[in-house]
Enzyme design. Structure first.
Site, PDB file in Angstrom:
ATOM      1  N   HIS A 359       0.815  -1.224   0.000  1.00  5.62           N
ATOM      2  CA  HIS A 359       0.000   0.000   0.000  1.00  5.62           C
ATOM      3  C   HIS A 359       0.842   1.265   0.000  1.00  5.62           C
ATOM      4  O   HIS A 359       0.281   2.348   0.146  1.00  5.62           O
ATOM      5  CB  HIS A 359      -0.921   0.041   1.221  1.00  5.62           C
ATOM      6  N   ARG A 551      -6.207  11.489   5.982  1.00  6.47           N
ATOM      7  CA  ARG A 551      -5.190  11.723   7.004  1.00  6.47           C
ATOM      8  C   ARG A 551      -4.315  12.895   6.620  1.00  6.47           C
ATOM      9  O   ARG A 551      -4.113  13.178   5.444  1.00  6.47           O
ATOM     10  CB  ARG A 551      -4.333  10.456   7.178  1.00  6.47           C
ATOM     11  N   LYS A 556       0.117  14.401   0.999  1.00  4.92           N
ATOM     12  CA  LYS A 556      -1.268  14.625   0.576  1.00  4.92           C
ATOM     13  C   LYS A 556      -1.536  16.116   0.343  1.00  4.92           C
ATOM     14  O   LYS A 556      -2.545  16.495  -0.238  1.00  4.92           O
ATOM     15  CB  LYS A 556      -2.234  14.055   1.609  1.00  4.92           C
ATOM     16  N   LYS A 662     -15.188   7.570  -3.506  1.00  2.00           N
ATOM     17  CA  LYS A 662     -16.440   7.813  -2.771  1.00  2.00           C
ATOM     18  C   LYS A 662     -17.031   9.163  -3.165  1.00  2.00           C
ATOM     19  O   LYS A 662     -18.245   9.295  -3.370  1.00  2.00           O
ATOM     20  CB  LYS A 662     -16.169   7.793  -1.251  1.00  2.00           C
TER      21      LYS A 662
HETATM   22  C1  26Q Z   1       3.371   0.857  10.236  1.00  2.00           C
HETATM   23  C2  26Q Z   1       4.300   0.557  11.210  1.00  2.00           C
HETATM   24  C3  26Q Z   1       4.084   0.894  12.523  1.00  2.00           C
HETATM   25  C4  26Q Z   1       2.914   1.525  12.863  1.00  2.00           C
HETATM   26  C5  26Q Z   1       1.969   1.826  11.898  1.00  2.00           C
HETATM   27  C6  26Q Z   1       2.197   1.506  10.584  1.00  2.00           C
HETATM   28  C7  26Q Z   1       1.203   1.821   9.555  1.00  2.00           C
HETATM   29  C8  26Q Z   1      -0.162   1.838   9.857  1.00  2.00           C
HETATM   30  C9  26Q Z   1      -1.086   2.159   8.895  1.00  2.00           C
HETATM   31  C10 26Q Z   1       1.582   2.116   8.270  1.00  2.00           C
HETATM   32  C11 26Q Z   1       0.633   2.428   7.306  1.00  2.00           C
HETATM   33  C12 26Q Z   1      -0.709   2.451   7.626  1.00  2.00           C
HETATM   34  C13 26Q Z   1      -1.738   2.790   6.664  1.00  2.00           C
HETATM   35  C14 26Q Z   1      -1.514   3.020   5.403  1.00  2.00           C
HETATM   36  C15 26Q Z   1      -2.586   3.391   4.491  1.00  2.00           C
HETATM   37  O1  26Q Z   1      -3.716   3.647   4.889  1.00  2.00           O
HETATM   38  N1  26Q Z   1      -2.301   3.445   3.196  1.00  2.00           N
HETATM   39  C16 26Q Z   1      -3.297   3.793   2.218  1.00  2.00           C
HETATM   40  O2  26Q Z   1      -3.890   2.595   1.755  1.00  2.00           O
HETATM   41  C17 26Q Z   1      -4.993   2.867   0.926  1.00  2.00           C
HETATM   42  C18 26Q Z   1      -5.649   1.556   0.575  1.00  2.00           C
HETATM   43  O3  26Q Z   1      -4.837   0.850  -0.319  1.00  2.00           O
HETATM   44  C19 26Q Z   1      -4.558   3.635  -0.309  1.00  2.00           C
HETATM   45  O4  26Q Z   1      -5.709   4.003  -1.042  1.00  2.00           O
HETATM   46  C20 26Q Z   1      -3.790   4.898   0.078  1.00  2.00           C
HETATM   47  O5  26Q Z   1      -3.252   5.507  -1.072  1.00  2.00           O
HETATM   48  C21 26Q Z   1      -2.680   4.542   1.050  1.00  2.00           C
HETATM   49  O6  26Q Z   1      -2.050   5.714   1.516  1.00  2.00           O
END
Ligand code: 26Q
Length: 816
Positions: A359, A551, A556, A662
């Site tokens: 992602h 976010r 962004k 959306k």
């Molecule tokens: C990693 C390590 C430690 C703590 C937290 C994390 C962590 C948590 C959440 C790293 C990334 C996320 C979330 C990422 C995310 O939401 N990415 C988004 O994913 C969407 C679905 O595929 C995409 O549409 C977005 O472009 C992307 O930013």
């Protein structure tokens, strides 16, 4: 529709019965909360009956199933969704109405299940909706966080984080399953033993055992036939005490370790797109993966005993990013150490079970765990990772002999500084399929992130462009538009979103335009009321509602939006006759608590808002609103009211985006860069129905190659200079000069890593085009309708069909 036959009277009877017999109250005494719980209980009668049938059917058909492993699920509220999916919405609304209760008020009392940060967590929620809708055997696995993503308050313009306590009054949608508790080992040491056949046996002596207690959330498919399960694990202290380790001198404070056990599922880490390397986070990941694998294997053994030969036919595990990647060595450990399988056979099974979705390309988001930490927490897993790596390095050596550069690049273990385990490498090596989440993103995954892996396994890499469930993101959140669509093209579009294309023939029809935009206006009035309630700011539904919800992150570029707002403000001050249609800029965004600049941007948006909204000189042409505590339920109110959808990430940085889909589905027109799924949205709606601006990925690369210098733009464009200098003054923060200066500094001294200044001029021009089109009411209505009509591709049902076809090889299983 299974439950559609339920009459209003039966539902009414059930709600009243639950008020009396489950909640111990009655119609006269019950408060909103009691009505909510009683209504949930009435709905659950249908849900649990279908859940039972689904489980029985899957069991008797011994179905192959997908197991979606995700550290996050952003479910939002479930009542409206379940009612719509069961076909019980209208009857329940009437039943409550006859009891003197308003269903909308009841639903508003439900807390969001916010067990996720953003897009990745919401994607998981949309996917499990589609899986159930398409009657595919699937289980979601994750963590039962006691506290989900923090609640955001805004105090004097700044973000304050408050704990989210979504379960304080119980969660009627979940079922506790103590009969399926698992025990999970942590810490300790590994003993090497030699069996009588000379085989080396490894025995892990854990230093701590924690219990995993599963909570099941039924996931109701649209139509109400299949009800799958989302199984979330809560950690508990176990009564087990390891004397082995105690005697070896390892653990003096057993009580502290028990507290630690209970801490594991306490709170969701609020970081997205940054990796902090915290021990508890690694333990969270291992904990839910280990519980889930044990659960899967227990279920498999019930049907197949110790015969592992059919495991890969029955089980596929989809890894939602690298967060659950530790499941790969965990399955190896189970097969090699516990089932005493030889390595090759175990690896053959493992690499036929896992598939991985990437992602992100952002380097700071790619997970790496220090070898030291991994050895401390999961000593046996580290050994297994080294073995996986050793064997892989031999293959690399065979392909690229005498090439230490490529070996160090591809190694799971990063060397140089502190040794690190690269979870992305482990995921690619241990999976049979790897996918990105939009065409451009998947191309960059192959070409920039993992080029050599793609060379070794060219067929492993694929794309599945993200999608969203139209049941929640149109039918439930925009009922009036949904009814209008029903009246024109019939009511099966929630299952066949391509049918929306038939609306295209009404795009020029003045009567339809009026109906479509009339509903948009109604939704804007409703949002304006909400804005007044939440912020006290008055906004006019006649203005353009321009929305950026996601976010908060520099990539962004909420700050690009802000700089442009300041430029508009400046134009209005310098020229009170400046010709623009009134416009309201609305923001919703949470910043990671430790992300200083992101919090500064929220503060700046609020300070600029205060000034602009109270300046009579702008003559109601410009308003800025930051809505606090952005979350799924707030998105459901904002999205139907949007005219403009801001999707303005630096090209190459946003993997896909799903808010863009959306908003367009609800008739907002995208103002965006050629990034992520914006590119595919543009392909669907046509260039005339989207506002594209900014540097492309290729141009971005060129800018950097040519030594991008933000000062060039600062000195060349007086408007850029003026707004940046304005940030440094005390105009927006009276008495506090420099309070907003960090944003300017990030864009100049710190090099403008996301090219906000390079895209400013083109963004400003695109905004003028937005303004111009909006003033042509018919042209705007047409473009808005065409957006809705052409979103068929972005149903999450299409994504699931692609996963099934390209990766999972599942068959639907009809539940009657
Ligand atoms: C990693 C390590 C430690 C703590 C937290 C994390 C962590 C948590 C959440 C790293 C990334 C996320 C979330 C990422 C995310 O939401 N990415 C988004 O994913 C969407 C679905 O595929 C995409 O549409 C977005 O472009 C992307 O930013």
């Amino acid at each position: 529709m299974v439950a559609a036959s339920l009459t209003k009277d039966k539902i009414k009877e059930s709600i009243v019965n639950h008020l009396h017999c489950t909640l111990g109250t009655d119609e006269n005494k019950a408060n909103n909360h009691a009505w909510w719980k009683a209504t949930c209980a009435a709905i659950n009668e249908q849900v649990l009956e279908q859940l039972r049938k689904t489980q029985k059917t899957h069991y008797f058909n011994d179905t192959r199933a997908v197991h979606y492993f995700s550290a996050e699920y952003l479910m939002g509220r479930l009542m409206s969704n379940n009612l719509h999916n069961l076909g019980m919405f209208d009857a329940t609304e009437q039943a409550l109405h006859e009891l003197g209760i308003n269903l909308t008020d009841v639903m508003e009392g439900e807390p969001d299940m916010a067990l996720g940060n953003g897009g990745l967590g919401r994607l998981a929620a949309c996917y499990i909706d589609s899986l159930a809708t398409m009657e595919l055997p699937a289980l979601g696995y994750g963590l039962h966080y006691e506290h989900g993503l923090f609640r955001q308050e805004i105090q004097n313009g700044a973000q304050i984080e408050r704990p989210d306590s979504w379960r304080d009054y119980g969660n009627p949608w979940e079922i506790c399953r103590p009969e399926s508790i698992q025990e999970i080992p942590l810490y300790g040491y590994v003993e090497t033993k030699y069996g009588h056949d000379g085989r080396i046996q490894k025995e892990w002596h854990p230093g701590l055992i924690v219990k995993g207690l599963p909570w099941d959330i039924p996931i109701v498919g649209y139509g109400g036939n299949t009800v799958n399960v989302l199984r979330l694990w809560e950690s508990q202290a176990s009564d087990y005490f390891n004397w082995d380790v105690f005697n070896a001198g390892g653990y003096l404070d057993a009580h502290a370790e028990n507290v630690k056990a209970e801490t594991i599922s306490k709170v969701l880490y609020p970081n997205d797109e940054t990796h902090a390397g915290k021990e508890l986070r690694l333990i969270q990941q291992y904990f839910f993966c280990a519980c889930s694998l044990k659960d899967i294997i227990r279920r498999y053994k019930r049907a197949h005993g110790d015969d592992w030969s059919r495991f890969v036919d029955q089980v596929v595990i989809q890894l939602n990013d690298t967060h659950p990647a530790i499941a790969i060595p965990e399955l190896m450990r189970i097969l090699v150490d516990r089932a005493e399988m030889d390595w090759d056979k175990a690896w053959n099974i493992t690499t036929k079970v896992f598939a991985y979705t990437n992602h992100t390309l952002l380097p700071e988001a790619l997970e790496k765990w220090s070898v030291r930490l991994m050895e401390h927490v999961l000593p046996r897993h580290l050994e297994i990772i080294y073995e996986i790596n050793q064997r892989f390095m031999d293959e690399v050596d065979a392909r690229w002999p005498n090439n230490p550069g490529i070996k160090s690049k591809l190694s799971i273990i990063e060397e140089g500084g502190e040794k690190m385990v690269r979870m992305g490498h482990l995921s690619v090596i241990g999976s049979y399929a790897v996918n990105g989440v939009a065409e451009i993103h998947s191309k960059l995954v192959k070409e920039d992130l993992f080029p050599e892996f793609n060379e070794i396994w060219p067929t492993k890499f694929t794309n599945v462009t993200n999608g969203i469930t139209p049941r929640r993101w149109l039918k439930a959140c925009n009922p009036e538009l949904s009814k209008l669509i029903d009246s024109k093209i019939g009511d099966d579009w929630p299952l066949h979103l391509d049918k929306l294309r038939e609306l295209g023939k009404y795009a020029d029809d003045p009567a339809f335009q009026e109906q479509f935009m009339g509903i948009k206006r109604q939704n804007k009035v409703a949002l304006a009321d909400e804005v007044m309630k939440l912020t006290g700011i008055e906004i006019s539904p006649d203005a353009i509602f321009d929305i950026q919800i996601k976010r908060l992150h520099e990539y962004k570029r909420q700050h690009l939006n802000l700089l442009h707002i300041m430029a508009l403000y400046k134009r209005l001050l310098e020229n009170p006759g400046y010709d623009m249609h009134p416009r309201v800029f609305l923001f919703g965004a949470k910043a990671a608590p430790g992300y200083k600049l992101a919090k500064d941007i929220i503060y700046a948006i609020n300070k600029v808002a205060e000034k602009v909204n109270n300046d009579t000189r702008v003559n109601h042409k410009l308003k800025v609103v930051f809505l606090p505590n952005y979350r799924v339920s707030l998105a459901e109110k904002m999205i139907p009211a949007a005219d403009v959808s801001q999707q303005i990430s630096t090209a190459g940085k946003e993997a896909s985006g799903t808010g863009n889909m959306k908003l367009a589905l609800n008739g907002a027109i995208t103002l965006g860069t050629l990034d992520g799924a914006n590119i595919e949205i543009a392909e669907e709606v046509g260039d005339e129905n989207i506002f594209i601006f900014g540097n492309t990925v290729e141009q971005v690369n060129e800018l950097w190659a040519n030594g991008y210098n933000p000062y060039d733009y600062y000195y060349k464009n007086p408007e850029i200079k003026a707004v940046l200098d304005w940030l440094e003054s005390d105009y927006f923060t009276p008495g506090k000069p420099g309070a907003l200066a960090s944003i300017k500094h990030s864009l100049l001294e710190h090099g403008d890593a996301y090219l906000a200044l390079a895209d400013f001029e083109s963004y400003s021009e695109a905004n003028k085009a937005v303004d111009k089109l909006y003033r042509d009411k018919k042209a705007w209505a047409k473009a808005a309708i065409i957006n809705t009509a052409n979103m068929g591709k972005f149903t999450s049902d299409r994504c699931i069909a692609e996963y099934v076809d390209k990766i999972w090889r599942l068959k639907p299983c009809n539940v009657d």
